[in-house]
Design an enzyme around this catalytic site. Structure first.
Site, PDB file in Angstrom:
ATOM      1  N   TYR A  91      -7.955 -70.584 -44.922  1.00  0.00           N
ATOM      2  CA  TYR A  91      -7.678 -71.503 -43.800  1.00  0.00           C
ATOM      3  C   TYR A  91      -8.599 -71.176 -42.620  1.00  0.00           C
ATOM      4  CZ  TYR A  91      -4.858 -73.844 -40.164  1.00  0.00           C
ATOM      5  OH  TYR A  91      -4.432 -74.638 -39.128  1.00  0.00           O
TER       6      TYR A  91
ATOM      7  N   SER B 267      -8.386 -74.701 -35.051  1.00  0.00           N
ATOM      8  CA  SER B 267      -7.241 -73.815 -34.830  1.00  0.00           C
ATOM      9  C   SER B 267      -7.777 -72.564 -34.140  1.00  0.00           C
ATOM     10  CB  SER B 267      -6.621 -73.435 -36.185  1.00  0.00           C
ATOM     11  OG  SER B 267      -5.756 -72.335 -36.049  1.00  0.00           O
TER      12      SER B 267
END
Ligand SMILES: NC(=O)c1ccc[n+]([C@@H]2O[C@H](COP(=O)([O-])OP(=O)(O)OC[C@H]3O[C@@H](n4cnc5c(N)ncnc54)[C@H](OP(=O)(O)O)[C@@H]3O)[C@@H](O)[C@H]2O)c1
Length: 240
Positions: free
Chosen positions: A151, A137
């Site tokens: 995350y 990401s």
């Protein structure tokens, strides 16, 4: 050619299954909880007349992963492309972060990617061919919000893992990493309209991606025979 896409019962994974099926690949659809969604994905690719397998597997569990890969080899005899896509984000404030949630995020996003890559990388290396794409990401590169520190750490880990896997399985297996920006999937269902607008303003294309646009990037990177050990942003031009 056979492709495994982890976490392909919906979102980016489901779109990736469709993309590869449309190019004639036999596909393995993996899910952890959502069998009905996974079967819907299988149904949606019937027009391509490729073979498909739906397999339940929690990628954070080594035994599950071993069983899944055994089933794939039994059914198809080989595995050519793996997209390590399955991932979770546990949404909390900084204050509400718990060790348990942090560990679960690492277990799925990072250890899960390792579990799958360790075994398929070995098979591909022995076959002298194969390619792995890890889905990280832009959060693995940019650190924008402390609320997503767990995350972000997991996705930064996936980038590091990509470089090590590319070295480990050289020269036969290409390993790359794609870092999407914001994508319209259920992972972002809880975002407020105000926050979406704020984030959209930072993107040069002035919109979130559709899952199909990430799937298109994944497929195209998978067939580029000299792209290896690369970390590729697919974010519409995101300015943090
Ligand atoms: N959406 C975004 O804006 C965005 C941006 C950058 C990167 N990404 C990354 O892209 C990937 C896909 O995201 P998405 O937005 O498509 O997510 P999503 O819509 O929430 O789908 C997640 C998928 O992962 C599966 N999954 C979750 N835990 C699993 C486990 N332990 N084992 C096997 N499968 C598991 C889910 O299946 P079950 O329901 O069966 O568990 C589902 O198929 C993730 O790695 C995510 O971090 C997303």
């Amino acid at each position: 050619m056979v492709v495994l896409v982890t976490g392909s019962s919906r979102g980016i994974g489901a779109a990736t299954i469709k993309e590869f099926a449309s190019h004639g690949y036999d596909v393995v659809i993996n899910y952890k909880n959502s069998l009905e969604d996974a079967l819907r994905v299988q149904d949606s690719i019937r027009e391509y007349k490729v073979r498909s397998l739906v397999l339940k597997c929690d990628i954070s569990k080594e035994e599950d992963v071993n069983d899944m890969i055994d089933s794939i080899i039994e059914e198809f005899g080989s595995i050519d492309v793996v997209i390590n896509n399955a991932g979770i984000a546990i949404d909390t404030t900084f204050e509400d972060k718990t060790i348990a949630n942090f560990r679960r995020t690492l277990d799925v996003n990072l250890i899960g990617t390792f579990n799958v890559s360790k075994i398929v990388g070995k098979i591909m290396f022995e076959n002298h061919k194969g390619t792995i794409i890890n889905i990280s990401s832009t959060n693995g590169i940019d650190t924008t919000y402390p609320e997503s520190l767990d995350y972000d750490a997991s996705k930064a880990g996936v980038i590091s893992l990509t470089h090590n896997l590319a070295k480990q399985f050289s020269p036969y297996v290409r390993v790359n990493c794609i870092c999407p920006g914001w994508v319209k999937t259920s992972m972002n269902d809880n975002l407020s309209m105000e926050f979406i607008q704020q984030e959209t303003n930072k993107i040069l294309l002035k919109r979130f991606a559709n899952p199909e646009e990430i799937a298109q990037a994944i497929y195209n990177i998978s067939i580029c025979s000299y792209i290896n050990d690369s970390i590729i942003r697919v974010d519409g031009g995101e300015k943090s």
